[in-house]
Design a protein around this motif. Sequence first.
Motif: not given
Lengths: 109, 166
Positions: A1, A4-5, A8, A16, A53, A56, A60, A68, B42-47
């Motif tokens: 996890m 993955i996170t 970005i 984006y 999107l 968000a 981030a 959010q 994409h949201y999961v990638l963006l935390n």
Amino acid sequence: MGQITSAIQLIPIEHYMILCLTLFSIGVMGVLFRRNAIVILMCIELMLNSVNLLLAAFSAYHADAGGQIFVFFIMVVAAAEVAVGLSILVMMKRNNNSVDINLLSRLKG
Amino acid sequence: MSLLFYILAALSVLTGLGVVLARNPINSVLSLIACFLTIAGHYVLLNAQFLAVVHVIVYTGAIMVLFLFVIMLMDMNRANEPHKKWTTKLAATLSGCLLLLVLLASTAKVMLGGPAPVLSPDMGLIKNLGMVLYRDYLYPFETSAILFLSAMVGAMVLGKHEPKKI
């Protein structure tokens, strides 16, 4: 996890922005392209989601949770819009037996 | 791992195009569901984990199923939808591409190597979001409840089948 996170951090926010602008333009193109009112509503949903999107992504990248929260409010508005819009469409289908938007041109009066 | 972003982005754009170009409205709905699932990725990638879950539940689970129900109940899944003339389609495509060009050009000035992403894994969790939502955005939250109520009443009034009086 965590792997993955943290991905970005390698992606610039410009990518984006390009992705979201492309999705938004696809939605606008669909509204102009189709005559079926239901597909037009779906394209509006696509536009709303591209904006979601992007919000968000900015949230981030700035570590600010306000973006959010805005996405939640847009979801609220989208749900209300779909409920009213679909019932209008059902009524239009019942009265005209079609959901062609050209039939709505008689609203001009 | 950043390859995941590009794969998801390509899938989003392709399924978005599928929404517009599919002849059958059912295929449009299915493409839009796929597009929403990639956006959840994409949201999961963006935390934004909670946002991803809510997105899947609200959009894919509720809104798109509502669309599917309406399309099936109204028997519109025949592909006999009247289509626009090819000149209109060409004009629509051109204006969409021009809009994309204008939007990209207008944001090109902003794209000067934006801020470096701040890694905060617990920002998108429900605890943090709830604190922000109920502390800073309480009044918009209450107002959205009124909006929901009015939308519900409106949908019921519109959907009620009234027999002809005369």
